[in-house]
Design a protein around this motif. Structure first.
Motif, PDB file in Angstrom:
ATOM      1  N   GLU A 261      24.829 -35.084 -51.966  1.00  0.00           N
ATOM      2  CA  GLU A 261      25.755 -34.413 -52.622  1.00  0.00           C
ATOM      3  C   GLU A 261      26.891 -35.586 -52.943  1.00  0.00           C
ATOM      4  O   GLU A 261      27.675 -35.246 -53.953  1.00  0.00           O
ATOM      5  CB  GLU A 261      26.528 -33.347 -51.482  1.00  0.00           C
ATOM      6  N   ALA A 262      27.252 -36.572 -52.221  1.00  0.00           N
ATOM      7  CA  ALA A 262      28.212 -37.496 -52.627  1.00  0.00           C
ATOM      8  C   ALA A 262      27.885 -38.424 -53.539  1.00  0.00           C
ATOM      9  O   ALA A 262      28.549 -38.453 -54.601  1.00  0.00           O
ATOM     10  CB  ALA A 262      28.525 -38.428 -51.285  1.00  0.00           C
ATOM     11  N   ILE A 263      26.637 -38.539 -54.021  1.00  0.00           N
ATOM     12  CA  ILE A 263      26.065 -39.325 -54.999  1.00  0.00           C
ATOM     13  C   ILE A 263      26.264 -38.478 -56.250  1.00  0.00           C
ATOM     14  O   ILE A 263      26.613 -39.061 -57.328  1.00  0.00           O
ATOM     15  CB  ILE A 263      24.546 -39.682 -54.805  1.00  0.00           C
ATOM     16  N   PRO A 324      24.640 -53.146 -55.023  1.00  0.00           N
ATOM     17  CA  PRO A 324      25.393 -52.758 -54.044  1.00  0.00           C
ATOM     18  C   PRO A 324      24.947 -51.800 -52.927  1.00  0.00           C
ATOM     19  O   PRO A 324      23.858 -51.172 -53.176  1.00  0.00           O
ATOM     20  CB  PRO A 324      26.403 -52.093 -55.041  1.00  0.00           C
ATOM     21  N   GLN A 325      25.579 -51.940 -51.640  1.00  0.00           N
ATOM     22  CA  GLN A 325      24.935 -51.109 -50.716  1.00  0.00           C
ATOM     23  C   GLN A 325      26.028 -50.096 -49.894  1.00  0.00           C
ATOM     24  O   GLN A 325      27.168 -50.683 -49.819  1.00  0.00           O
ATOM     25  CB  GLN A 325      24.490 -52.032 -49.478  1.00  0.00           C
ATOM     26  N   VAL A 326      25.788 -49.323 -49.573  1.00  0.00           N
ATOM     27  CA  VAL A 326      26.484 -48.312 -48.683  1.00  0.00           C
ATOM     28  C   VAL A 326      25.568 -48.159 -47.417  1.00  0.00           C
ATOM     29  O   VAL A 326      24.499 -47.444 -47.564  1.00  0.00           O
ATOM     30  CB  VAL A 326      26.761 -47.043 -49.327  1.00  0.00           C
ATOM     31  N   SER A 360      34.715 -39.523 -46.931  1.00  0.00           N
ATOM     32  CA  SER A 360      34.350 -40.852 -46.478  1.00  0.00           C
ATOM     33  C   SER A 360      33.023 -41.671 -47.336  1.00  0.00           C
ATOM     34  O   SER A 360      33.315 -42.645 -47.812  1.00  0.00           O
ATOM     35  CB  SER A 360      34.091 -41.000 -45.208  1.00  0.00           C
ATOM     36  N   LEU A 361      31.974 -40.569 -47.706  1.00  0.00           N
ATOM     37  CA  LEU A 361      31.055 -41.148 -48.360  1.00  0.00           C
ATOM     38  C   LEU A 361      31.375 -41.546 -49.609  1.00  0.00           C
ATOM     39  O   LEU A 361      30.839 -42.520 -50.256  1.00  0.00           O
ATOM     40  CB  LEU A 361      29.717 -40.180 -48.307  1.00  0.00           C
ATOM     41  N   GLY A 362      32.052 -40.500 -50.207  1.00  0.00           N
ATOM     42  CA  GLY A 362      32.517 -40.463 -51.925  1.00  0.00           C
ATOM     43  C   GLY A 362      33.416 -41.699 -51.827  1.00  0.00           C
ATOM     44  O   GLY A 362      33.253 -42.578 -52.775  1.00  0.00           O
ATOM     45  N   VAL A 363      34.283 -42.202 -51.021  1.00  0.00           N
ATOM     46  CA  VAL A 363      35.272 -43.237 -51.149  1.00  0.00           C
ATOM     47  C   VAL A 363      34.148 -44.598 -50.990  1.00  0.00           C
ATOM     48  O   VAL A 363      34.397 -45.622 -51.903  1.00  0.00           O
ATOM     49  CB  VAL A 363      36.096 -43.489 -49.984  1.00  0.00           C
ATOM     50  N   ALA A 364      33.216 -44.739 -50.151  1.00  0.00           N
ATOM     51  CA  ALA A 364      32.424 -45.950 -49.980  1.00  0.00           C
ATOM     52  C   ALA A 364      31.363 -45.899 -51.338  1.00  0.00           C
ATOM     53  O   ALA A 364      31.365 -47.194 -51.750  1.00  0.00           O
ATOM     54  CB  ALA A 364      31.448 -45.586 -48.881  1.00  0.00           C
ATOM     55  N   LEU A 365      31.059 -44.957 -51.904  1.00  0.00           N
ATOM     56  CA  LEU A 365      30.343 -44.939 -52.988  1.00  0.00           C
ATOM     57  C   LEU A 365      31.116 -45.486 -54.314  1.00  0.00           C
ATOM     58  O   LEU A 365      30.459 -46.399 -54.987  1.00  0.00           O
ATOM     59  CB  LEU A 365      29.518 -43.559 -53.442  1.00  0.00           C
ATOM     60  N   LYS A 366      32.332 -45.067 -54.294  1.00  0.00           N
ATOM     61  CA  LYS A 366      33.134 -45.297 -55.443  1.00  0.00           C
ATOM     62  C   LYS A 366      33.546 -46.824 -55.452  1.00  0.00           C
ATOM     63  O   LYS A 366      33.327 -47.497 -56.257  1.00  0.00           O
ATOM     64  CB  LYS A 366      34.540 -44.593 -55.181  1.00  0.00           C
ATOM     65  N   SER A 367      33.732 -47.371 -54.063  1.00  0.00           N
ATOM     66  CA  SER A 367      33.655 -48.803 -54.034  1.00  0.00           C
ATOM     67  C   SER A 367      32.537 -49.681 -54.413  1.00  0.00           C
ATOM     68  O   SER A 367      32.567 -50.652 -54.948  1.00  0.00           O
ATOM     69  CB  SER A 367      34.018 -49.006 -52.527  1.00  0.00           C
ATOM     70  N   ALA A 368      31.346 -48.956 -53.847  1.00  0.00           N
ATOM     71  CA  ALA A 368      30.150 -49.782 -53.892  1.00  0.00           C
ATOM     72  C   ALA A 368      29.752 -49.660 -55.541  1.00  0.00           C
ATOM     73  O   ALA A 368      29.265 -50.680 -56.169  1.00  0.00           O
ATOM     74  CB  ALA A 368      28.913 -49.134 -53.370  1.00  0.00           C
ATOM     75  N   LEU A 369      30.201 -48.772 -56.145  1.00  0.00           N
ATOM     76  CA  LEU A 369      29.651 -48.698 -57.590  1.00  0.00           C
ATOM     77  C   LEU A 369      30.428 -49.372 -58.608  1.00  0.00           C
ATOM     78  O   LEU A 369      30.344 -49.183 -59.746  1.00  0.00           O
ATOM     79  CB  LEU A 369      29.502 -47.153 -57.958  1.00  0.00           C
TER      80      LEU A 369
END
Length: 401
Positions: A261-263, A324-326, A360-369
């Motif tokens: 969902e976050a992706i 990039p990794q999460v 928190s997954l959304g924030v992490a993905l935005k940073s990784a991407l």
């Protein structure tokens, strides 16, 4: 020269020894391996011409549940594994010149090698498994987690836990072999000159008095298997997707679906790996594609990011690909360590599985991407070595141990 390799665990424990076995055979050594009796390991070793000596129960059955076994069951499994090792190792080690044991669970290996006069090498795949004041011991399921912060104290308590689990059985068997007792089981297994099969950029050993660590680099092989045709079509039909997979592990309840969902919320397609847990994360949308066993080396250079559990192999392969990794690590073994390394090197983001949320997954993905994270990941990836198994094999064959 005849070499015996021994481990017990999932694919992440077996594959590095497979890489070492291939390099040893290329140098003319005869190799056999003690490993779990799972069919996939038997087939893998048969494919490289190495004889499997099955030791212990199948690992896949142990990992099948949604949660790890209870502390009592884990203690029983560990005790049974020690007995199985002392039963199987004497004949398996017969005629060998060197024994290479991977993992703290190889309780019997040094004693059987010592009784037979065989040179013994212990190897770890992550620095966190070796005692150092620079880091705490890794989480060990089924054993109490002390509420202290000092790393030296934590390692002392860790040694006490290992003694409590294995001390009686080990010394009972050593007496039968005519060997003196040991008072520190963990350090006996590790030796004062352990090897570290980890990349020195991704997971360097912090110099520590009392341990003369030989860091060879990670033990891997090229995996040039082509990707399946249907996966290639999915990749070609749009922008690079984000991969999500948890390897041999089962993620915490709901984590897989939350990651999908976050992706999607970030506007990316999803590539979902089923893994050993047979995760079903595909809901019929044409933006989400499920895969089984494929070459991560062939795949990770084609994805936008990799969401995973923090396994050593997945972390290394994604890093080499510049992806990039999460990391959403289980509180298990070296998973939190590799998550911390991804964060420290700014290769992406690391989360706490117990508090991970869609936000928190959304924030992490935005940073990784972000472009900056990809640039750093590609820069680090270009510095990682690929010759670790060759270095280790030559040290064993040349006798520079």
């Amino acid at each position: 020269m005849r070499v015996l390799l021994s481990t017990y665990g999932t694919r992440g424990d077996v594959e590095p020894l497979v890489a070492l076995a291939v390099r040893l055979r290329g140098l003319g050594a005869d190799v056999r391996m003690c490993a779990p009796p799972d069919e996939e390991f038997a087939q893998r070793l048969a494919g490289i011409g190495v004889r499997l000596v099955p030791v212990g129960p199948p690992v896949r059955e142990l990992m099948r549940g949604k949660a790890l076994p209870s502390a009592a069951d884990l203690a029983r499994y560990r005790n049974e594994l020690v007995e199985a090792q002392f039963d199987a190792f004497p004949s398996a080690f017969d005629g060998c010149d060197v024994v290479v044991a991977a993992g703290l669970g190889q309780v019997a290996a040094r004693s059987v090698a010592e009784a037979a006069g065989i040179f013994y090498v212990y190897v770890s795949y992550a620095a966190v498994h070796l005692p150092s004041p620079h880091h705490a011991p890794p989480p060990r399921p089924g054993w109490p987690e002390p509420e202290v912060a000092d790393n030296r104290t934590l390692w002392e308590l860790d040694a006490q836990n290992v003694n409590a689990q294995f001390g009686e059985a080990l010394n009972r068997h050593r007496a039968v072999l005519g060997l003196p007792p040991v008072d520190n089981v963990r350090d006996h297994i590790l030796t004062d000159r352990p090897w570290l099969a980890a990349d020195p950029v991704l997971g360097a050993w912090p110099e520590t008095p009392g341990l003369d660590v030989v860091q060879t680099g990670a033990w891997t092989l090229p995996d040039e298997r082509p990707l399946p045709a249907d996966l290639t079509r999915f990749l070609d039909d749009g922008a690079p997707p984000v991969y999500v997979g948890f390897g041999s592990m089962s993620p915490a309840e709901g984590i897989g679906g939350m990651a999908v969902e976050a992706i999607r919320a970030q506007g990316y397609r999803v590539l979902a790996s089923r893994g050993w847990a047979e995760l079903d994360l595909v809901d019929g949308g044409d933006d989400c594609f499920a895969i089984g066993e494929v070459s991560h080396q062939s795949l990770f250079g084609k994805v936008a990011a990799v969401v995973h559990h923090g396994g050593a192999g997945t972390t290394l392969t994604a890093a080499r690909a510049g992806a990039p990794q999460v990391v959403i690590p289980l509180q298990l073994s070296d998973n939190p360590y590799w998550a911390s390394r991804v964060a420290a090197l700014e290769l992406g983001a690391a989360l706490d599985a117990s508090t991970t949320s869609l936000a928190s997954l959304g924030v992490a993905l935005k940073s990784a991407l972000s472009p900056g994270t990809r640039a750093r990941a590609q820069s680090v990836g270009s510095r990682l070595r690929t010759d670790g198994a060759e270095v280790a094999a030559r040290r064993l064959v040349d006798g520079s141990r």
